[in-house]
Motif scaffolding. Sequence first.
Motif, PDB file in Angstrom:
ATOM      1  N   ARG A 170      -2.217 -10.987  11.419  1.00 52.35           N
ATOM      2  CA  ARG A 170      -1.699  -9.689  10.967  1.00 52.35           C
ATOM      3  C   ARG A 170      -2.846  -8.780  10.529  1.00 52.35           C
ATOM      4  NH1 ARG A 170       1.376 -10.869   6.023  1.00 52.35           N
ATOM      5  NH2 ARG A 170      -0.656 -10.606   5.041  1.00 52.35           N
ATOM      6  N   ASP A 171      -3.788  -9.345   9.783  1.00 50.18           N
ATOM      7  CA  ASP A 171      -4.937  -8.559   9.320  1.00 50.18           C
ATOM      8  C   ASP A 171      -5.821  -8.140  10.492  1.00 50.18           C
ATOM      9  OD1 ASP A 171      -3.975  -8.916   6.777  1.00 50.18           O
ATOM     10  OD2 ASP A 171      -5.378 -10.529   6.263  1.00 50.18           O
ATOM     11  N   MET A 172      -6.034  -9.056  11.436  1.00 46.26           N
ATOM     12  CA  MET A 172      -6.861  -8.743  12.603  1.00 46.26           C
ATOM     13  C   MET A 172      -6.267  -7.597  13.424  1.00 46.26           C
ATOM     14  SD  MET A 172      -7.735 -12.550  14.023  1.00 46.26           S
ATOM     15  CE  MET A 172      -8.290 -13.845  12.910  1.00 46.26           C
ATOM     16  N   ALA A 173      -4.932  -7.533  13.441  1.00 47.79           N
ATOM     17  CA  ALA A 173      -4.256  -6.482  14.203  1.00 47.79           C
ATOM     18  C   ALA A 173      -4.233  -5.156  13.451  1.00 47.79           C
ATOM     19  CB  ALA A 173      -2.826  -6.913  14.526  1.00 47.79           C
ATOM     20  N   GLY A 174      -4.708  -5.161  12.211  1.00 48.46           N
ATOM     21  CA  GLY A 174      -4.736  -3.930  11.428  1.00 48.46           C
ATOM     22  C   GLY A 174      -3.378  -3.521  10.884  1.00 48.46           C
ATOM     23  N   ILE A 175      -2.450  -4.481  10.791  1.00 45.42           N
ATOM     24  CA  ILE A 175      -1.119  -4.180  10.259  1.00 45.42           C
ATOM     25  C   ILE A 175      -1.181  -4.256   8.737  1.00 45.42           C
ATOM     26  CG2 ILE A 175       1.294  -4.918  10.138  1.00 45.42           C
ATOM     27  CD1 ILE A 175       0.991  -6.026  12.969  1.00 45.42           C
ATOM     28  N   ARG A 176      -0.856  -3.165   8.084  1.00 39.30           N
ATOM     29  CA  ARG A 176      -0.907  -3.107   6.627  1.00 39.30           C
ATOM     30  C   ARG A 176       0.382  -3.656   6.010  1.00 39.30           C
ATOM     31  NH1 ARG A 176      -2.411   2.880   5.075  1.00 39.30           N
ATOM     32  NH2 ARG A 176      -2.579   1.906   3.006  1.00 39.30           N
ATOM     33  N   THR A 177       0.316  -3.976   4.732  1.00 37.29           N
ATOM     34  CA  THR A 177       1.475  -4.536   4.050  1.00 37.29           C
ATOM     35  C   THR A 177       1.772  -3.780   2.760  1.00 37.29           C
ATOM     36  OG1 THR A 177       0.116  -6.116   2.807  1.00 37.29           O
ATOM     37  CG2 THR A 177       1.009  -6.871   4.920  1.00 37.29           C
ATOM     38  N   VAL A 178       3.026  -3.882   2.334  1.00 38.30           N
ATOM     39  CA  VAL A 178       3.427  -3.481   0.981  1.00 38.30           C
ATOM     40  C   VAL A 178       3.397  -4.765   0.161  1.00 38.30           C
ATOM     41  CG1 VAL A 178       5.286  -2.586  -0.452  1.00 38.30           C
ATOM     42  CG2 VAL A 178       4.894  -1.630   1.835  1.00 38.30           C
ATOM     43  N   THR A 179       2.554  -4.808  -0.868  1.00 36.26           N
ATOM     44  CA  THR A 179       2.343  -6.060  -1.594  1.00 36.26           C
ATOM     45  C   THR A 179       2.253  -5.810  -3.093  1.00 36.26           C
ATOM     46  OG1 THR A 179       1.056  -6.903   0.283  1.00 36.26           O
ATOM     47  CG2 THR A 179       0.849  -8.095  -1.794  1.00 36.26           C
ATOM     48  N   TRP A 180       2.922  -6.668  -3.868  1.00 35.47           N
ATOM     49  CA  TRP A 180       2.641  -6.705  -5.302  1.00 35.47           C
ATOM     50  C   TRP A 180       2.977  -8.077  -5.859  1.00 35.47           C
ATOM     51  CZ3 TRP A 180       6.075  -2.703  -3.751  1.00 35.47           C
ATOM     52  CH2 TRP A 180       7.427  -2.945  -3.957  1.00 35.47           C
ATOM     53  N   ASN A 181       2.321  -8.367  -6.980  1.00 34.53           N
ATOM     54  CA  ASN A 181       2.439  -9.668  -7.627  1.00 34.53           C
ATOM     55  C   ASN A 181       3.394  -9.543  -8.813  1.00 34.53           C
ATOM     56  OD1 ASN A 181       1.860 -11.937  -9.416  1.00 34.53           O
ATOM     57  ND2 ASN A 181       0.148 -12.360  -8.059  1.00 34.53           N
ATOM     58  N   TYR A 182       4.299 -10.520  -8.974  1.00 40.32           N
ATOM     59  CA  TYR A 182       5.260 -10.463 -10.071  1.00 40.32           C
ATOM     60  C   TYR A 182       4.710 -11.033 -11.380  1.00 40.32           C
ATOM     61  CZ  TYR A 182       8.878  -9.309  -6.647  1.00 40.32           C
ATOM     62  OH  TYR A 182       9.625  -8.700  -5.666  1.00 40.32           O
ATOM     63  N   GLY A 183       3.543 -11.662 -11.332  1.00 40.60           N
ATOM     64  CA  GLY A 183       3.040 -12.323 -12.534  1.00 40.60           C
ATOM     65  C   GLY A 183       3.850 -13.562 -12.875  1.00 40.60           C
ATOM     66  N   GLN A 184       4.613 -14.053 -11.908  1.00 37.18           N
ATOM     67  CA  GLN A 184       5.437 -15.246 -12.081  1.00 37.18           C
ATOM     68  C   GLN A 184       4.995 -16.312 -11.078  1.00 37.18           C
ATOM     69  OE1 GLN A 184       9.168 -13.346 -11.024  1.00 37.18           O
ATOM     70  NE2 GLN A 184       9.906 -13.447 -13.143  1.00 37.18           N
ATOM     71  N   SER A 185       5.306 -17.557 -11.403  1.00 34.42           N
ATOM     72  CA  SER A 185       5.128 -18.656 -10.451  1.00 34.42           C
ATOM     73  C   SER A 185       6.402 -19.465 -10.389  1.00 34.42           C
ATOM     74  CB  SER A 185       3.954 -19.556 -10.859  1.00 34.42           C
ATOM     75  OG  SER A 185       2.718 -18.907 -10.676  1.00 34.42           O
ATOM     76  N   GLY A 186       6.679 -20.026  -9.227  1.00 34.87           N
ATOM     77  CA  GLY A 186       7.855 -20.868  -9.051  1.00 34.87           C
ATOM     78  C   GLY A 186       7.455 -22.330  -9.101  1.00 34.87           C
TER      79      GLY A 186
END
Length: 404
Positions: A170-186
């Motif tokens: 995905r990164d190699m293809a230059g496809i960007r993402t919407v990303t955020w961290n919740y500060g949580q772990s499962g």
Amino acid sequence: MLDMLVVGGGYVGLAAAVAVKQAAPHLDIEVIEAAPAGVWEKDERASAIIAAASRMLEVFGAWNEIAPEAQPINRMIVTDSRTSDPVRPVFLTFDGEMEEGRPFAHMVPNVAMVRALRGVAERLGIPIRHGLSATGFRNGSTHCTVSLKDGSTLETRLLVACDGVRSKLRDMAGIRTVTWNYGQSGIVTTVAHERPHDGVAEEHFLPSGPFAILPLTGNRSSLVWTERTAEAERLVAADDLIFEEELQRRFGHKLGELRVVGSKRAFPLGLTLARAFVAPRLALAGDAAHGIHPISGQGLNLGFKDVAALAETVVEADRLGLDIGGLNVLERYQSWRRFDTFRMGVTTDVLNRLFSNDLTPLRIARDLGLGLVEHMPKLKTFFIDQAAGKTDSEGPKLLAGQAI
């Protein structure tokens, strides 16, 4: 030259290869997996498999092998409380049967699932090469050339990225993402308990996050326990006595004494949505396209929905003599899956933010909302249908249990 190369030999990658090869046996398909052989077979976790996904696995011929180890979810209970509350009132219940003889979901050990899918892939003659990762790819007019870690290359008409939420392709293809961290772990583990669970799954909304108890075969349950990351790391590092004491406070005593029987692991939780699911000669599927909060248990099922839509797109294009890696073909897959995925991503995000807190006004509002759904049968049926992946006539055939 290959017709389709799948990068990633997990559940979604194997299912994608099987779905296309079964419907179009003449296509030359291969799977490469970065992990060494046997790693996936050591996965101790279990996953919720919705009715639509089990139908697809039936079409593959994999479900008969999985079924003896699958635990039907007969009922779902939702509560909202604090850890210290002596009583946890039930605000919402779902009966687990979607139609006669078919529950809306099963809990399936991951090892059983990968074993069955790998067996089908082998019977179909799909090569699976371990210890290989893609280091780059270059597009041409009729195919793309994929560079591999061992210095070799493969040519393929279509490259399918099933290489996880941190997808390199995905990164190699230059496809960007919407990303955020919740500060949580499962925290994920398996527990044994004295009394039978009767196929009942429970989701307790606690201030630190959802605490899910999911039934397995025998007197065992799978846990998905959400905590703030620092607390999750402390709990996983603690000895079993401390861990089990904290667990019992949240789990309750209705199933008797608890005992941890699986390894304890904590996974950081966040939201990752790819802004595009396709690029020339490339399609993203599974976690490479979307990583969501486990609050709804829909993560793997979204990946299986990707598989059903991508396979139907590819096979129908092949039957029409079209270029299966052409962007105009792949855009049909993207239009089929992107809205549903973004909707689920937003839904899980809102639910997690709404329920992972202890603000009194929000608690009152959400409990009223749960109570309203509980007393509106048509609305409950709608939610059950959505949870089970019920499709209309426009949905992918595999999810309705039909061959492509």
